[in-house]
Each structure stands twice: as C-alpha cells, then as structure tokens.
Design a protein around this motif. Structure first.
Motif, PDB file in Angstrom:
ATOM      1  N   PHE A   1       0.894  -1.160   0.000  1.00  0.00           N
ATOM      2  CA  PHE A   1       0.000   0.000   0.000  1.00  0.00           C
ATOM      3  C   PHE A   1       0.927   1.202   0.000  1.00  0.00           C
ATOM      4  CE2 PHE A   1      -2.395   3.338   2.278  1.00  0.00           C
ATOM      5  CZ  PHE A   1      -3.461   3.458   1.409  1.00  0.00           C
ATOM      6  N   GLY A   2       1.260   1.682  -1.209  1.00  0.00           N
ATOM      7  CA  GLY A   2       2.364   2.626  -1.313  1.00  0.00           C
ATOM      8  C   GLY A   2       3.646   1.923  -0.896  1.00  0.00           C
ATOM      9  N   PHE A   3       4.432   2.561  -0.036  1.00  0.00           N
ATOM     10  CA  PHE A   3       5.671   1.966   0.434  1.00  0.00           C
ATOM     11  C   PHE A   3       5.462   1.078   1.660  1.00  0.00           C
ATOM     12  CE2 PHE A   3       8.298   5.706  -1.422  1.00  0.00           C
ATOM     13  CZ  PHE A   3       8.218   5.133  -2.680  1.00  0.00           C
ATOM     14  N   ARG A   4       4.240   1.037   2.176  1.00  0.00           N
ATOM     15  CA  ARG A   4       3.946   0.210   3.339  1.00  0.00           C
ATOM     16  C   ARG A   4       3.544  -1.197   2.921  1.00  0.00           C
ATOM     17  NH1 ARG A   4      -0.949   3.287   5.686  1.00  0.00           N
ATOM     18  NH2 ARG A   4      -1.141   1.329   6.864  1.00  0.00           N
ATOM     19  N   GLN A   5       3.852  -2.161   3.773  1.00  0.00           N
ATOM     20  CA  GLN A   5       3.328  -3.511   3.626  1.00  0.00           C
ATOM     21  C   GLN A   5       2.123  -3.646   4.543  1.00  0.00           C
ATOM     22  OE1 GLN A   5       4.566  -6.846   2.060  1.00  0.00           O
ATOM     23  NE2 GLN A   5       4.792  -5.165   0.600  1.00  0.00           N
ATOM     24  N   VAL A   6       0.992  -4.074   3.976  1.00  0.00           N
ATOM     25  CA  VAL A   6      -0.235  -4.234   4.754  1.00  0.00           C
ATOM     26  C   VAL A   6      -0.828  -5.597   4.444  1.00  0.00           C
ATOM     27  CG1 VAL A   6      -0.708  -1.744   4.733  1.00  0.00           C
ATOM     28  CG2 VAL A   6      -1.715  -3.208   2.971  1.00  0.00           C
ATOM     29  N   PRO A   7      -1.676  -6.138   5.341  1.00  0.00           N
ATOM     30  CA  PRO A   7      -2.369  -7.382   5.001  1.00  0.00           C
ATOM     31  C   PRO A   7      -3.182  -7.205   3.723  1.00  0.00           C
ATOM     32  CG  PRO A   7      -2.584  -6.905   7.335  1.00  0.00           C
ATOM     33  CD  PRO A   7      -1.966  -5.690   6.710  1.00  0.00           C
ATOM     34  N   ALA A   8      -3.079  -8.174   2.822  1.00  0.00           N
ATOM     35  CA  ALA A   8      -3.778  -8.063   1.539  1.00  0.00           C
ATOM     36  C   ALA A   8      -5.269  -7.841   1.723  1.00  0.00           C
ATOM     37  CB  ALA A   8      -3.526  -9.316   0.705  1.00  0.00           C
ATOM     38  N   ALA A   9      -5.843  -8.424   2.771  1.00  0.00           N
ATOM     39  CA  ALA A   9      -7.279  -8.286   3.015  1.00  0.00           C
ATOM     40  C   ALA A   9      -7.675  -6.852   3.349  1.00  0.00           C
ATOM     41  CB  ALA A   9      -7.715  -9.218   4.139  1.00  0.00           C
TER      42      ALA A   9
ATOM     43  N   LYS B   1      -6.119  -3.969   1.973  1.00  0.00           N
ATOM     44  CA  LYS B   1      -5.746  -2.954   0.991  1.00  0.00           C
ATOM     45  C   LYS B   1      -6.953  -2.306   0.326  1.00  0.00           C
ATOM     46  CE  LYS B   1      -3.060  -1.869  -3.120  1.00  0.00           C
ATOM     47  NZ  LYS B   1      -1.961  -2.263  -4.019  1.00  0.00           N
ATOM     48  N   THR B   2      -7.946  -3.096  -0.047  1.00  0.00           N
ATOM     49  CA  THR B   2      -9.105  -2.533  -0.732  1.00  0.00           C
ATOM     50  C   THR B   2      -9.754  -1.438   0.098  1.00  0.00           C
ATOM     51  OG1 THR B   2      -9.520  -4.601  -1.918  1.00  0.00           O
ATOM     52  CG2 THR B   2     -11.355  -3.055  -1.737  1.00  0.00           C
ATOM     53  N   GLY B   3      -9.922  -1.681   1.389  1.00  0.00           N
ATOM     54  CA  GLY B   3     -10.512  -0.668   2.251  1.00  0.00           C
ATOM     55  C   GLY B   3      -9.646   0.563   2.382  1.00  0.00           C
ATOM     56  N   LEU B   4      -8.319   0.388   2.429  1.00  0.00           N
ATOM     57  CA  LEU B   4      -7.413   1.532   2.522  1.00  0.00           C
ATOM     58  C   LEU B   4      -7.471   2.375   1.247  1.00  0.00           C
ATOM     59  CD1 LEU B   4      -4.367  -0.277   4.162  1.00  0.00           C
ATOM     60  CD2 LEU B   4      -5.811   1.464   5.243  1.00  0.00           C
ATOM     61  N   VAL B   5      -7.475   1.690   0.097  1.00  0.00           N
ATOM     62  CA  VAL B   5      -7.568   2.423  -1.176  1.00  0.00           C
ATOM     63  C   VAL B   5      -8.907   3.141  -1.271  1.00  0.00           C
ATOM     64  CG1 VAL B   5      -7.665   2.164  -3.687  1.00  0.00           C
ATOM     65  CG2 VAL B   5      -5.932   0.926  -2.370  1.00  0.00           C
ATOM     66  N   ARG B   6      -9.966   2.470  -0.830  1.00  0.00           N
ATOM     67  CA  ARG B   6     -11.280   3.105  -0.859  1.00  0.00           C
ATOM     68  C   ARG B   6     -11.265   4.385  -0.030  1.00  0.00           C
ATOM     69  NH1 ARG B   6     -14.192  -0.872   0.920  1.00  0.00           N
ATOM     70  NH2 ARG B   6     -14.730  -1.678  -1.136  1.00  0.00           N
ATOM     71  N   GLY B   7     -10.610   4.358   1.125  1.00  0.00           N
ATOM     72  CA  GLY B   7     -10.524   5.551   1.956  1.00  0.00           C
ATOM     73  C   GLY B   7      -9.820   6.696   1.260  1.00  0.00           C
ATOM     74  N   VAL B   8      -8.765   6.367   0.500  1.00  0.00           N
ATOM     75  CA  VAL B   8      -8.053   7.405  -0.257  1.00  0.00           C
ATOM     76  C   VAL B   8      -8.999   8.089  -1.234  1.00  0.00           C
ATOM     77  CG1 VAL B   8      -6.293   7.779  -2.030  1.00  0.00           C
ATOM     78  CG2 VAL B   8      -5.766   6.370  -0.025  1.00  0.00           C
ATOM     79  N   PHE B   9      -9.743   7.290  -2.005  1.00  0.00           N
ATOM     80  CA  PHE B   9     -10.589   7.877  -3.046  1.00  0.00           C
ATOM     81  C   PHE B   9     -11.863   8.500  -2.474  1.00  0.00           C
ATOM     82  CE2 PHE B   9      -7.658   5.399  -5.523  1.00  0.00           C
ATOM     83  CZ  PHE B   9      -7.427   6.230  -6.599  1.00  0.00           C
ATOM     84  N   ASP B  10     -12.344   8.009  -1.346  1.00  0.00           N
ATOM     85  CA  ASP B  10     -13.436   8.710  -0.667  1.00  0.00           C
ATOM     86  C   ASP B  10     -13.015  10.132  -0.330  1.00  0.00           C
ATOM     87  OD1 ASP B  10     -15.213   6.612  -0.727  1.00  0.00           O
ATOM     88  OD2 ASP B  10     -14.856   5.984   1.348  1.00  0.00           O
ATOM     89  N   SER B  11     -11.756  10.283   0.067  1.00  0.00           N
ATOM     90  CA  SER B  11     -11.251  11.583   0.506  1.00  0.00           C
ATOM     91  C   SER B  11     -11.087  12.565  -0.641  1.00  0.00           C
ATOM     92  CB  SER B  11      -9.907  11.387   1.220  1.00  0.00           C
ATOM     93  OG  SER B  11      -9.304  12.620   1.518  1.00  0.00           O
ATOM     94  N   VAL B  12     -10.677  12.079  -1.818  1.00  0.00           N
ATOM     95  CA  VAL B  12     -10.318  12.994  -2.900  1.00  0.00           C
ATOM     96  C   VAL B  12     -11.343  13.053  -4.023  1.00  0.00           C
ATOM     97  CG1 VAL B  12      -7.877  12.620  -2.400  1.00  0.00           C
ATOM     98  CG2 VAL B  12      -8.977  11.249  -4.193  1.00  0.00           C
ATOM     99  N   ALA B  13     -12.423  12.265  -3.961  1.00  0.00           N
ATOM    100  CA  ALA B  13     -13.373  12.174  -5.074  1.00  0.00           C
ATOM    101  C   ALA B  13     -13.928  13.528  -5.475  1.00  0.00           C
ATOM    102  CB  ALA B  13     -14.511  11.218  -4.721  1.00  0.00           C
ATOM    103  N   HIS B  14     -14.188  14.401  -4.486  1.00  0.00           N
ATOM    104  CA  HIS B  14     -14.843  15.686  -4.779  1.00  0.00           C
ATOM    105  C   HIS B  14     -13.946  16.626  -5.572  1.00  0.00           C
ATOM    106  CE1 HIS B  14     -12.400  16.492  -1.268  1.00  0.00           C
ATOM    107  NE2 HIS B  14     -12.660  17.782  -1.341  1.00  0.00           N
ATOM    108  N   ARG B  15     -12.634  16.405  -5.562  1.00  0.00           N
ATOM    109  CA  ARG B  15     -11.715  17.262  -6.307  1.00  0.00           C
ATOM    110  C   ARG B  15     -10.847  16.463  -7.274  1.00  0.00           C
ATOM    111  NH1 ARG B  15     -10.730  22.490  -4.416  1.00  0.00           N
ATOM    112  NH2 ARG B  15     -12.675  23.305  -3.566  1.00  0.00           N
ATOM    113  N   TYR B  16     -11.258  15.261  -7.570  1.00  0.00           N
ATOM    114  CA  TYR B  16     -10.402  14.366  -8.338  1.00  0.00           C
ATOM    115  C   TYR B  16     -10.101  14.908  -9.734  1.00  0.00           C
ATOM    116  CZ  TYR B  16      -8.458   9.892  -9.890  1.00  0.00           C
ATOM    117  OH  TYR B  16      -7.631   8.907 -10.359  1.00  0.00           O
TER     118      TYR B  16
END
Length: 302
Positions: free
Chosen positions: A65-73, A75-90
């Motif tokens: 997840f970027g430069f971090r190692q995270v449990p594969a299970a 990652k989807t939620g972490l990526v979703r959080g990123v795009f939830d945050s930036v969707a309004h100005r994407y």
C-alpha cells in the motif's frame, strides 16, 4: 436509495462490499448488459440482485500500500478511503497534477481502441467517466463503468449527467471479480486504476474472462521514464510537489503521498507486459507517452 443510487430489492440475497450498504449497483438501462442474476427493474432503471457483485475469496498474505506492507485483506478498504477523501476534487487534481496532459493520454487510449457502434465497452476503475464518455462521443456502443468505490461512481455519474449519460451504465463492483458474464464485452479498459488493485494478476485474468474472443484490453498507467534526463525531475516533482498540491486543493496530503508511492511500486513497462501474457492475454504491446512517465498497454483475447 443509497447515495442516490437504486439498491437491490432482494436484500436477503445481497453479498455486501465492505463499504456500508454498498449493494447499490446498476443504473441507466442500455439494453442487455450480460450481468449475472438480473432481478428486476425499478422505474426506468435496471436493478440487479447483489449476487452479481462477486466478492473475491480472502486475500491472504501481505501486499504493498504505497511503500507500506499491509495485510492483503485490508488494501481494498485503505484504497477506498483514499478515493473517498479525494473524489470531490479528483478531476481538478488530475488537471493540476498533469497540467491537463491526462486528457491527451486518455485520448491516445481511445485512438488506439478505435470505438465502433457495435462494440461493448467495460471501463474498470472508471469512476470519473472520462473513458466511457469519450468512447461514446467517438461513436462507440454501450459502455459499462465498473468501480469499487461508490463515492467515485456518484461523483463521476453526477459529472457525466451534466452532459450526456446516454448509453452508459454504472456498477459498483470489484475488478478482481467482475460482475459480468464470460465473453460479454468487446473491450476492457482501465485508466490509472490498475495500480490500486490488490491482485493485479486476478484483475487481468478477469478482464480476459469477460472479453469475447477477438476482444481488446487496454491499460493506461503511470510507468517508468524511458528518457534518463526526465527521471530526476519527475521524481522531484512527484515526491515533493504533488503531495503539496493535494494538501492545498483536496485537503489531503497523505492521499497523494500514497498515489505517488503506488506509482513507484507499480511494475514497469516490460514487467506489466509479462504479467498480461501470464494472465492469458495475447499480442501484448505498449507505447510510451510523455517519455515513459505514462505507458499504454494493449492486448487481445484470441
């Protein structure tokens, strides 16, 4: 209604995504979409049972997840959080970060695809709607936008509705388990989304599964500069300038730190071509754009 989208009227059969109550899928009737398990309609809108949203099996092990190692299970939620945050100005962020060049890169994808009226397109991770609307404007047939992030779908759908949404359907679904039948589309595209998927090999295999024989897969993604002089300038710009643009414009510096890091961890041009071949796709080729900062890969299901 969930976030303005119709939801399944058979909740007992729903298999929810992690995003709260995201059994909302399917919109705008454009004729048969070859989705799994149709369950009816509501008004002028097609509605499908959420059984179509096939959830991949447990993702074992660790992943980037970027430069971090995270449990594969996770990652989807972490990526979703990123795009939830930036969707309004994407969209604005894309213009600022690339000086508008992302529009030319997407146009290059559509040039290579050469849309036709008898073609059916699936655009994966396409929540902005850019590829689908460009494809339709060039005379392409029906298009389906599939994105795992409901917030991005809502933002993209609202944006497209201000122009013309005819012939475009939207699905909240996972690229690793696409909610379409085998051999149901003529083309699959993914623009700046493949690097955010946990299991790239699974997503490539799914693209091959839903393509009809003779169908085309196109991937537009950040890659490795092929011009040596570009590399230090690009590294400096992406590592230091882009996160600050994210902080001032989208209010989330960390989201853009992740996006830059995800580019660094993504396979280069040759490695991605090999992964596509290993997934069963044929006649793999790529073109470098902007000196290799972006690469456009093409493959076929034969």
């Amino acid at each position: 209604m969930i976030g303005g989208l119709p939801h399944c009227n058979l909740p007992r059969n729903c298999r929810h995504l992690a995003q709260a109550a995201a059994c909302a899928i399917a919109v705008d009737r454009i004729g048969p979409l070859h989705l799994r398990q149709p369950c009816g309609s509501m008004g002028g809108t097609s509605v499908w049972d959420c059984g179509v949203m096939v959830i991949p099996g447990p993702r074992a092990g660790m992943t980037d997840f970027g430069f971090r190692q995270v449990p594969a299970a996770e990652k989807t939620g972490l990526v979703r959080g990123v795009f939830d945050s930036v969707a309004h100005r994407y969209d604005l962020m894309n213009d600022l970060m690339s000086f508008g060049a992302h529009r030319r890169w997407k146009a290059a994808l559509l040039d290579w695809l050469a849309p036709r009226p008898d073609m059916r397109l699936l655009d994966v991770a396409g929540g902005t709607g850019d590829i689908a609307t460009g494809y339709r404007a060039r005379g392409g047939g029906p298009a389906v936008v599939c994105d795992i992030n409901l917030t991005m779908i809502e933002a993209g759908r609202a944006r497209v509705a201000r122009r013309s949404a005819a012939g475009i359907a939207w699905i909240c679904g996972d690229a690793e388990a696409l909610p379409l039948l085998d051999r149901s589309v003529d083309a699959v595209t993914v623009a700046f989304g493949l690097r955010n998927i946990t299991r790239i090999d699974a997503a490539l295999a799914e693209a091959g599964r839903v393509l009809r024989p003779g169908g085309r897969f196109l991937c537009l993604e950040f890659s490795r500069p092929a011009v040596a002089a570009l590399e230090p300038l690009y590294d400096r710009y992406s590592s230091h300038v882009l996160p600050e643009i994210g902080r001032w414009v989208a209010g989330d510096r960390d989201a853009y730190v992740y996006l830059v890091e995800s580019i660094r961890k993504f396979p280069d041009q040759e490695d991605l071509a090999q992964q596509m071949t290993a997934a069963g796709l044929d006649r793999v080729r790529y073109r470098n754009l902007a000196g290799g900062i972006v690469a456009l890969h093409s493959a076929w299901r034969l």
